[in-house]
Design an enzyme around this catalytic site. Structure first.
Site, PDB file in Angstrom:
ATOM      1  N   GLY A  11     -44.434  26.581 -48.238  1.00 48.01           N
ATOM      2  CA  GLY A  11     -45.317  27.284 -47.326  1.00 48.01           C
ATOM      3  C   GLY A  11     -44.539  28.118 -46.332  1.00 48.01           C
ATOM      4  O   GLY A  11     -43.303  28.182 -46.370  1.00 48.01           O
ATOM      5  N   GLN A  12     -45.268  28.765 -45.462  1.00 50.32           N
ATOM      6  CA  GLN A  12     -44.684  29.654 -44.462  1.00 50.32           C
ATOM      7  C   GLN A  12     -45.149  29.199 -43.089  1.00 50.32           C
ATOM      8  O   GLN A  12     -46.347  29.042 -42.865  1.00 50.32           O
ATOM      9  CB  GLN A  12     -45.116  31.101 -44.704  1.00 50.32           C
ATOM     10  CG  GLN A  12     -44.432  32.123 -43.821  1.00 50.32           C
ATOM     11  CD  GLN A  12     -43.014  32.434 -44.269  1.00 50.32           C
ATOM     12  OE1 GLN A  12     -42.709  32.356 -45.451  1.00 50.32           O
ATOM     13  NE2 GLN A  12     -42.155  32.789 -43.328  1.00 50.32           N
ATOM     14  N   GLY A  13     -44.205  28.965 -42.196  1.00 48.12           N
ATOM     15  CA  GLY A  13     -44.538  28.550 -40.845  1.00 48.12           C
ATOM     16  C   GLY A  13     -44.189  29.616 -39.832  1.00 48.12           C
ATOM     17  O   GLY A  13     -43.747  30.713 -40.185  1.00 48.12           O
ATOM     18  N   GLY A  14     -44.391  29.289 -38.563  1.00 45.57           N
ATOM     19  CA  GLY A  14     -44.164  30.266 -37.513  1.00 45.57           C
ATOM     20  C   GLY A  14     -42.714  30.683 -37.382  1.00 45.57           C
ATOM     21  O   GLY A  14     -42.421  31.782 -36.904  1.00 45.57           O
ATOM     22  N   PHE A  15     -41.773  29.828 -37.789  1.00 43.05           N
ATOM     23  CA  PHE A  15     -40.360  30.142 -37.640  1.00 43.05           C
ATOM     24  C   PHE A  15     -39.693  30.497 -38.964  1.00 43.05           C
ATOM     25  O   PHE A  15     -38.508  30.798 -39.005  1.00 43.05           O
ATOM     26  CB  PHE A  15     -39.615  28.957 -37.018  1.00 43.05           C
ATOM     27  CG  PHE A  15     -39.899  28.790 -35.564  1.00 43.05           C
ATOM     28  CD1 PHE A  15     -39.320  29.625 -34.632  1.00 43.05           C
ATOM     29  CD2 PHE A  15     -40.763  27.806 -35.130  1.00 43.05           C
ATOM     30  CE1 PHE A  15     -39.583  29.472 -33.282  1.00 43.05           C
ATOM     31  CE2 PHE A  15     -41.030  27.643 -33.787  1.00 43.05           C
ATOM     32  CZ  PHE A  15     -40.444  28.480 -32.858  1.00 43.05           C
ATOM     33  N   GLY A  16     -40.404  30.434 -40.061  1.00 40.16           N
ATOM     34  CA  GLY A  16     -39.805  30.750 -41.348  1.00 40.16           C
ATOM     35  C   GLY A  16     -40.464  29.988 -42.482  1.00 40.16           C
ATOM     36  O   GLY A  16     -41.515  29.361 -42.302  1.00 40.16           O
ATOM     37  N   VAL A  20     -40.682  27.166 -45.701  1.00 44.50           N
ATOM     38  CA  VAL A  20     -40.318  25.785 -46.004  1.00 44.50           C
ATOM     39  C   VAL A  20     -40.155  25.649 -47.512  1.00 44.50           C
ATOM     40  O   VAL A  20     -41.015  26.093 -48.283  1.00 44.50           O
ATOM     41  CB  VAL A  20     -41.398  24.797 -45.501  1.00 44.50           C
ATOM     42  CG1 VAL A  20     -40.977  23.360 -45.784  1.00 44.50           C
ATOM     43  CG2 VAL A  20     -41.642  24.994 -44.023  1.00 44.50           C
ATOM     44  N   LYS A  42     -36.466  23.815 -43.890  1.00 44.62           N
ATOM     45  CA  LYS A  42     -37.048  24.887 -43.083  1.00 44.62           C
ATOM     46  C   LYS A  42     -35.977  25.959 -42.884  1.00 44.62           C
ATOM     47  O   LYS A  42     -34.948  25.720 -42.266  1.00 44.62           O
ATOM     48  CB  LYS A  42     -37.501  24.341 -41.738  1.00 44.62           C
ATOM     49  CG  LYS A  42     -38.198  25.372 -40.857  1.00 44.62           C
ATOM     50  CD  LYS A  42     -39.607  25.613 -41.314  1.00 44.62           C
ATOM     51  CE  LYS A  42     -40.369  26.467 -40.327  1.00 44.62           C
ATOM     52  NZ  LYS A  42     -41.755  26.685 -40.739  1.00 44.62           N
ATOM     53  N   ASP A  95     -49.687  20.409 -29.534  1.00 43.27           N
ATOM     54  CA  ASP A  95     -50.360  21.090 -30.642  1.00 43.27           C
ATOM     55  C   ASP A  95     -50.753  20.099 -31.731  1.00 43.27           C
ATOM     56  O   ASP A  95     -50.505  20.321 -32.917  1.00 43.27           O
ATOM     57  CB  ASP A  95     -49.469  22.195 -31.210  1.00 43.27           C
ATOM     58  CG  ASP A  95     -50.269  23.203 -32.045  1.00 43.27           C
ATOM     59  OD1 ASP A  95     -51.497  23.272 -31.863  1.00 43.27           O
ATOM     60  OD2 ASP A  95     -49.667  23.906 -32.873  1.00 43.27           O
TER      61      ASP A  95
END
Length: 661
Positions: free
Chosen positions: A345-350, A352, A366, A463
């Site tokens: 997947g794709q997160g806020g910092f890059g 995974v 990550k 969060d």
């Protein structure tokens, strides 16, 4: 005194010590972090580790650690005998405890036990437990009789003794962190105390563990005539008679020469069950005069060792950084050069990626965006901060890589994706019955409690939401994504911030509109999580039948609760189950957590107690802090409150942005 009186005295003395030994028999806790089969490699490795602990503990001064195996079958073991225990008693305690562990935890991958009279700590796990401070589970006991002397004077004497002995024990050497001491209560009575930490604890961690043990005793058993608290890394006991041996010769304790028979009110009780914290009641007797003074030279020795240990702690931290560091080429090969088919997947910092290390261990990697401005020193220091968070309900950071422009975080792999993939999916939600959902609720609560009270740091997550709760192969929850986490002073109840971060629908009103930050923010978010898990509905997109309503989930839940139609809140697939009263109780706990007045919301310690014990009465809930997405969108957007989380992923982890104050 005739022979019959002497015989009665001896009998009562023996009976007293027999009762004490009963009360201090093994307290066991089998972790629900995964199971293994009888003939598996892990089972064989566990047997080897336990055998190694038993055969080596006495030869190594009463403390020994061992590891056997590789990858997911690796087993870590640790054993500690109380320092005043003779070698034969130590061996007996360890062997008895191993037998009971195998019997009571036949296929659990992690377990801990405090053996009986004097206690020994024995634990094993499928993760590293060496040098890590853990404060749960807790085993505690107390005398059923109350203090009869002036409580104000008693508390002053008792607190002073506890403070001295915490310092004394924590300043021990790398081989033993143990201390005993006594204080005069009256001219004819003394208070005796004993404390010990596992030697792999640093001075500060040992001190913190013992302080938490003392604090736990004060909260549960204040005013009682003696008691004990056992934690994974430390033990503490006090009484009104000399119950410990001299550490120099470790002779058996001398029984009191004359003991009055216990009254009928002095009963022994022990709670059963698998709750994290258990309380055991013990019986004690009036104190006798017995001197067990510790030489002043020992104090001087400990002080010198403390100075040396302060230096060694810095070296240990540097070594820890190196142990956490991964080679970039190793990770590149593990992820097949960060191939798309390994992308989780794709997160806020890059992004995974799933990776498989050379020893077969599956990890989640990550890969941080290259435009990150963090320098190498800041990056490594932050990794060390996050790495200290060790709890079975938190996603575990295994290491990092910093080479050139590449910055990687390596986490444990959590195979079952995030919670929202189950409770909001029409098909997968059928896989989550009430037992599974309740286990998830309790696990999340314990993870938050660890962040708020039991970790070395006091952290507010900020969060908490369903997409940040990952599920392992046993559907155990693990809190992830500490990108918005905030360090918080332990002596401060709340703070103010102008930077509002988090996700709409989970924010407490005082935080969203006034920037007031406290642990009650996470409590509010947890309450929303409970309502989502029970209803199977999203907090901001509530649907009643086929139509989407204007009301948010909190409003809907409160309206139905006060109207006596709480069953409308429950996911239809759960209705009709025998556990409906338990579900309604959890709804009430959720509503307590989302009350508008932050002061009325319970602490996470209280929440865990409410969840663990149905006998705990729940207070009436007041009006919740309504949070309607459409109504407040424009206000929050001006405060940079838009959620930083991106699309859902199977392993949505990110580096922390902790903000020390």
């Amino acid at each position: 005194m005739d022979n019959r009186s002497i015989s009665l005295t001896n009998f009562v003395s023996l009976l007293f010590h027999f009762l004490i030994s009963i009360c201090l028999t093994n307290a066991l806790y089998c972790y629900e972090t995964g199971n293994f089969t009888t003939n598996s490699t892990y089972a064989k490795n566990r047997a080897l580790v336990l055998s190694s602990l038993a055969s080596n503990v006495t030869a190594n001064g009463g403390f020994y650690t061992a590891t056997v195996g590789q990858g997911t079958d690796k087993v870590y073991g640790l054993v500690l005998c109380r320092a005043d225990t003779p070698s034969d008693a130590c061996s007996k305690c360890v062997n008895t405890t191993i037998t009971e562990l195998i019997e009571k935890c036949p296929n659990q991958k992690e377990a801990i036990s405090w053996g009986g009279g004097p206690p020994c700590i024995l634990r094993y796990a499928n993760r590293s437990i060496f040098g890590l401070l853990e404060l749960q589970p807790t085993d505690a006991g107390y005398n059923v009789n109350n203090i009869t002397s002036n409580m104000e004077e008693f508390d002053q004497t008792w607190s002073g003794l506890m403070s001295r002995i915490v310092t004394k024990a924590s300043m021990g050497s790398s081989k033993v962190k143990f201390a005993t001491e006594e204080a005069d209560l009256t001219p004819f009575q003394k208070i005796y105390a004993l404390m010990q930490c596992t030697p792999d604890m640093s001075q500060s961690n040992c001190s913190y563990c013992l302080q938490k043990a003392v604090g736990y005793y004060q909260s549960c058993c204040h005013g009682k005539q003696g008691g004990y608290v056992h934690k994974p890394n430390c033990i503490f006991r006090w009484d009104l008679y000399p119950f410990y041996n001299s550490i120099a010769d470790a002779l058996p304790p001398t029984p009191p020469p004359s003991i009055s028979p216990p009254s009928t009110n002095n009963t022994i009780s022990k709670e059963n069950g698998t709750a994290t914290t258990r309380t055991v009641v013990i019986i004690t007797v009036p104190a006798i005069v017995f001197a067990a003074l510790v030489a002043l030279t020992c104090s001087l020795f400990y002080y010198r060792k403390s100075k040396q240990e302060t230096k060694s702690e810095d070296l240990d931290e540097n070594r820890s950084k190196e142990c956490l560091k991964f080679n970039f080429e190793t990770i590149r090969l593990a992820t097949e050069d960060f191939s798309d088919h390994n992308k989780l997947g794709q997160g806020g910092f890059g992004a995974v990626y799933k990776g498989v290390l050379s020893d077969g261990q599956v990890v989640a990697v990550k890969r941080l965006s290259r435009n990150s401005k963090q320098e190498e020193v800041d990056f490594k220091n932050e990794v060390m901060l996050v790495a200290r968070l060790q709890h079975r309900n938190l996603v575990r950071l295994l290491g990092f890589c910093f080479e050139g422009h590449e910055r990687l975080l390596i986490y444990e792999y959590v195979p079952n994706s995030s919670l929202d993939h189950y409770i909001f999916d029409l098909e997968k939600r059928l896989l989550t019955n009430w037992g599974t959902r309740y286990k998830i609720i309790v696990g999340i609560a314990r993870g938050i409690l660890y962040l708020h009270e039991d970790s070395q740091l006091r952290i507010i997550h900020r969060d908490l939401k369903v997409s940040n709760i990952l599920l392992d192969e046993e559907m155990n929850p693990k809190i992830s994504d500490f990108g918005t986490a905030r360090l918080f002073p332990t002596d401060q109840s709340e703070d103010a911030t102008s930077k509002i971060v988090g996700t709409f629908g989970y924010m407490a009103p005082e935080y969203a509109f006034q920037g007031i930050l406290s642990v009650k923010l996470d409590v509010f978010s947890f309450g929303v999580l409970i309502l989502e898990i029970i209803s199977g509905q999203k907090c901001n997109k509530f649907r009643n039948g086929e139509e989407e309503e204007e009301r948010d989930l909190i409003t809907y839940a409160w309206d139905n609760w006060i109207e006596g139609t709480a069953s409308n809140i429950i996911d239809p697939i759960l209705i009709g189950a025998a556990s409906t009263p338990d579900i309604l109780r959890c709804i009430q706990i959720g509503l307590l957590c989302v009350q508008a007045d932050a002061g009325k919301r319970p602490t996470m310690a209280s929440v865990v107690l409410m969840l663990d014990s149905c006998s705990v009465a729940l207070p009436a809930s007041s009006k919740p802090g309504y949070f309607v997405y459409s109504e407040h969108m424009s206000i929050l957007s001006g405060n940079q409150s838009k959620s930083r989380s991106a699309q859902l992923s199977a392993n949505q982890c990110s580096i922390s942005e902790l903000e020390p104050r």
